[in-house]
Design a protein around this motif. Structure first.
Motif, PDB file in Angstrom:
ATOM      1  N   ALA A   1      49.880 -40.242  47.051  1.00 49.74           N
ATOM      2  CA  ALA A   1      48.451 -40.167  46.735  1.00 49.74           C
ATOM      3  C   ALA A   1      48.011 -38.748  46.428  1.00 49.74           C
ATOM      4  N   ASN A   2      48.624 -37.764  47.091  1.00 51.51           N
ATOM      5  CA  ASN A   2      48.260 -36.371  46.903  1.00 51.51           C
ATOM      6  C   ASN A   2      49.387 -35.482  47.403  1.00 51.51           C
ATOM      7  N   CYS A   3      49.204 -34.160  47.262  1.00 50.92           N
ATOM      8  CA  CYS A   3      50.252 -33.220  47.663  1.00 50.92           C
ATOM      9  C   CYS A   3      50.473 -33.222  49.181  1.00 50.92           C
ATOM     10  N   THR A   4      49.430 -33.457  49.925  1.00 48.30           N
ATOM     11  CA  THR A   4      49.572 -33.510  51.383  1.00 48.30           C
ATOM     12  C   THR A   4      50.563 -34.600  51.782  1.00 48.30           C
ATOM     13  N   GLU A   5      50.426 -35.761  51.152  1.00 47.46           N
ATOM     14  CA  GLU A   5      51.335 -36.861  51.452  1.00 47.46           C
ATOM     15  C   GLU A   5      52.744 -36.567  50.936  1.00 47.46           C
ATOM     16  N   LEU A   6      52.824 -35.983  49.741  1.00 44.68           N
ATOM     17  CA  LEU A   6      54.132 -35.680  49.163  1.00 44.68           C
ATOM     18  C   LEU A   6      54.909 -34.693  50.030  1.00 44.68           C
ATOM     19  N   ARG A   7      54.208 -33.682  50.552  1.00 48.92           N
ATOM     20  CA  ARG A   7      54.890 -32.640  51.334  1.00 48.92           C
ATOM     21  C   ARG A   7      55.418 -33.157  52.667  1.00 48.92           C
ATOM     22  N   LYS A   8      54.917 -34.281  53.116  1.00 53.38           N
ATOM     23  CA  LYS A   8      55.452 -34.869  54.348  1.00 53.38           C
ATOM     24  C   LYS A   8      56.910 -35.295  54.146  1.00 53.38           C
ATOM     25  N   THR A   9      57.238 -35.636  52.910  1.00 48.76           N
ATOM     26  CA  THR A   9      58.609 -36.021  52.584  1.00 48.76           C
ATOM     27  C   THR A   9      59.369 -34.889  51.916  1.00 48.76           C
ATOM     28  N   TYR A  10      58.657 -34.132  51.073  1.00 48.13           N
ATOM     29  CA  TYR A  10      59.270 -33.017  50.349  1.00 48.13           C
ATOM     30  C   TYR A  10      58.470 -31.745  50.611  1.00 48.13           C
TER      31      TYR A  10
ATOM     32  N   ASP B   1      58.869 -28.653  50.239  1.00 51.66           N
ATOM     33  CA  ASP B   1      58.887 -27.571  49.256  1.00 51.66           C
ATOM     34  C   ASP B   1      58.346 -27.994  47.899  1.00 51.66           C
ATOM     35  N   GLY B   2      57.827 -29.228  47.811  1.00 56.85           N
ATOM     36  CA  GLY B   2      57.395 -29.721  46.520  1.00 56.85           C
ATOM     37  C   GLY B   2      58.570 -30.275  45.728  1.00 56.85           C
ATOM     38  N   VAL B   3      58.331 -30.668  44.488  1.00 55.17           N
ATOM     39  CA  VAL B   3      59.380 -31.277  43.662  1.00 55.17           C
ATOM     40  C   VAL B   3      59.325 -30.757  42.236  1.00 55.17           C
ATOM     41  N   PRO B   4      60.495 -30.650  41.571  1.00 61.66           N
ATOM     42  CA  PRO B   4      60.515 -30.239  40.159  1.00 61.66           C
ATOM     43  C   PRO B   4      60.137 -31.408  39.259  1.00 61.66           C
ATOM     44  N   SER B   5      59.943 -31.112  37.996  1.00 63.52           N
ATOM     45  CA  SER B   5      59.488 -32.127  37.050  1.00 63.52           C
ATOM     46  C   SER B   5      60.517 -33.231  36.827  1.00 63.52           C
TER      47      SER B   5
ATOM     48  N   THR C   1      61.792 -37.854  40.844  1.00 60.24           N
ATOM     49  CA  THR C   1      61.055 -39.114  40.690  1.00 60.24           C
ATOM     50  C   THR C   1      59.663 -39.063  41.308  1.00 60.24           C
ATOM     51  N   ALA C   2      59.442 -38.143  42.245  1.00 57.23           N
ATOM     52  CA  ALA C   2      58.133 -38.057  42.896  1.00 57.23           C
ATOM     53  C   ALA C   2      57.155 -37.146  42.157  1.00 57.23           C
ATOM     54  N   TYR C   3      57.633 -36.505  41.101  1.00 52.83           N
ATOM     55  CA  TYR C   3      56.783 -35.573  40.352  1.00 52.83           C
ATOM     56  C   TYR C   3      55.663 -36.314  39.633  1.00 52.83           C
ATOM     57  N   GLN C   4      54.446 -35.768  39.750  1.00 51.32           N
ATOM     58  CA  GLN C   4      53.317 -36.261  38.978  1.00 51.32           C
ATOM     59  C   GLN C   4      52.604 -35.068  38.360  1.00 51.32           C
ATOM     60  N   ARG C   5      52.283 -35.173  37.097  1.00 45.74           N
ATOM     61  CA  ARG C   5      51.702 -34.057  36.361  1.00 45.74           C
ATOM     62  C   ARG C   5      50.398 -33.573  37.000  1.00 45.74           C
ATOM     63  N   LYS C   6      49.643 -34.497  37.554  1.00 45.41           N
ATOM     64  CA  LYS C   6      48.354 -34.105  38.138  1.00 45.41           C
ATOM     65  C   LYS C   6      48.512 -33.218  39.372  1.00 45.41           C
TER      66      LYS C   6
ATOM     67  N   ASP D   1      50.758 -30.805  39.446  1.00 44.95           N
ATOM     68  CA  ASP D   1      51.299 -29.536  38.934  1.00 44.95           C
ATOM     69  C   ASP D   1      50.158 -28.718  38.351  1.00 44.95           C
ATOM     70  N   ARG D   2      49.345 -28.136  39.213  1.00 50.04           N
ATOM     71  CA  ARG D   2      48.124 -27.477  38.774  1.00 50.04           C
ATOM     72  C   ARG D   2      48.379 -26.232  37.920  1.00 50.04           C
ATOM     73  N   ASP D   3      49.453 -25.506  38.213  1.00 47.80           N
ATOM     74  CA  ASP D   3      49.717 -24.291  37.438  1.00 47.80           C
ATOM     75  C   ASP D   3      50.645 -24.549  36.260  1.00 47.80           C
ATOM     76  N   LYS D   4      50.982 -25.813  36.033  1.00 50.54           N
ATOM     77  CA  LYS D   4      51.762 -26.223  34.869  1.00 50.54           C
ATOM     78  C   LYS D   4      53.083 -25.477  34.733  1.00 50.54           C
ATOM     79  N   ASP D   5      53.773 -25.318  35.888  1.00 52.99           N
ATOM     80  CA  ASP D   5      55.072 -24.628  35.864  1.00 52.99           C
ATOM     81  C   ASP D   5      56.220 -25.599  36.057  1.00 52.99           C
ATOM     82  N   ASP D   6      55.950 -26.896  35.871  1.00 55.10           N
ATOM     83  CA  ASP D   6      56.960 -27.939  36.018  1.00 55.10           C
ATOM     84  C   ASP D   6      57.479 -28.050  37.444  1.00 55.10           C
ATOM     85  N   TYR D   7      56.614 -27.717  38.399  1.00 51.60           N
ATOM     86  CA  TYR D   7      56.963 -27.877  39.813  1.00 51.60           C
ATOM     87  C   TYR D   7      55.665 -28.268  40.526  1.00 51.60           C
ATOM     88  N   ALA D   8      55.696 -29.413  41.204  1.00 49.66           N
ATOM     89  CA  ALA D   8      54.475 -29.945  41.807  1.00 49.66           C
ATOM     90  C   ALA D   8      54.453 -29.723  43.309  1.00 49.66           C
TER      91      ALA D   8
END
Length: 247
Positions: free
Chosen positions: A213-222, A224-228, A231-236, A238-245
């Motif tokens: 649903a959001n980065c808070t939820e994603l970070r519970k599993t990942y 350090d975030g995820v690259p583009s 499978t968990a990557y979502q463009r929304k 990736d606020r700085d558009k560096d292909d890492y969310a």
């Protein structure tokens, strides 16, 4: 007689002015040693550091000027490595292991900064890393464990050399270059099928996407975030558009 004295007086004044101008010019001129220092200082000089630990294939932690600093290798990118149960990209562990061998076994570990910014947006030092005088980045590229990436001028001093090393590895089908489509302009395409980094890459587009649903939820599993390519990557996310969310 008066004309002779008058001419002599003007000659003395002219000589005095010429001498004075010469003195001013010499005083304002920067010494050769200072000019050279200004031109080259902070560009190719290396600073010795001590290793604290390895982070992954292209990142280490060192003691620099008495402080623990994270160093991100300039101009290269290696496959991602994660904790067990998280995304591990093919050859990610190989790159980390090789990086560890190079920097741990070195008697002298050095950093070289380029002419641009010395840190990235995360506060990590950006540097060329040398183990006993040999470029760690170039070695990883030559062995097919890294790709040339994150090229941000003016920090491009060794770009040509690194691209040549990458081209050689690609031509020889070394490591990450063994399968077409694994290395892309945006990173490495997919995750390993198991903890064995030699497994065939899995294209992330063929897997069911893991949605958060959001980065808070994603970070519970990942954390350090995820690259583009994940499978968990979502463009929304990736606020700085560096292909890492959610980094």
């Amino acid at each position: 007689m008066r004309k002779t004295i008058h001419s002599t007086t003007w000659l003395i004044i002219a000589l005095f002015l010429i001498s004075a101008c010469g003195t001013v010019s010499t005083t304002n001129q920067q010494p050769d040693s200072d000019r050279n220092a200004t031109t080259t200082s902070g560009t190719t000089d290396k600073v010795e550091v001590s290793l604290i630990r390895i982070v992954d294939g292209d990142t280490i932690k060192v003691n620099y000027n008495g402080q623990e600093e994270t160093v991100r290798y300039l101009l290269v990118d290696t496959p991602e490595t994660k904790a067990p149960n998280k995304c591990v990209q093919p050859y990610g562990k190989d790159a980390s292991k090789r990086n560890e061998e190079l920097v741990t076994d070195a008697e002298k570990l050095e950093l070289e900064f380029d002419v641009g910014g010395r840190t990235d947006k995360y506060g990590r030092l950006l540097a060329y890393v040398y183990a006993d005088g040999a470029s760690v980045q170039q070695t990883l590229l030559e062995e097919g464990l890294a790709r040339v990436a994150y090229v941000y001028p003016p920090n491009t001093r060794y770009l040509d050399t690194f691209e040549e090393a990458e081209a050689t590895a690609k031509n020889d089908d070394e490591a990450v270059w063994q399968q077409n489509g694994y290395v892309t302009d945006r990173g490495f395409n997919g995750c390993a099928t198991s903890q064995d980094t030699s497994d065939t890459p899995v294209d992330s587009t063929s897997n069911e996407s893991t949605q958060f649903a959001n980065c808070t939820e994603l970070r519970k599993t990942y954390p350090d975030g995820v690259p583009s390519t994940h499978t968990a990557y979502q463009r929304k996310f990736d606020r700085d558009k560096d292909d890492y969310a959610c980094e």
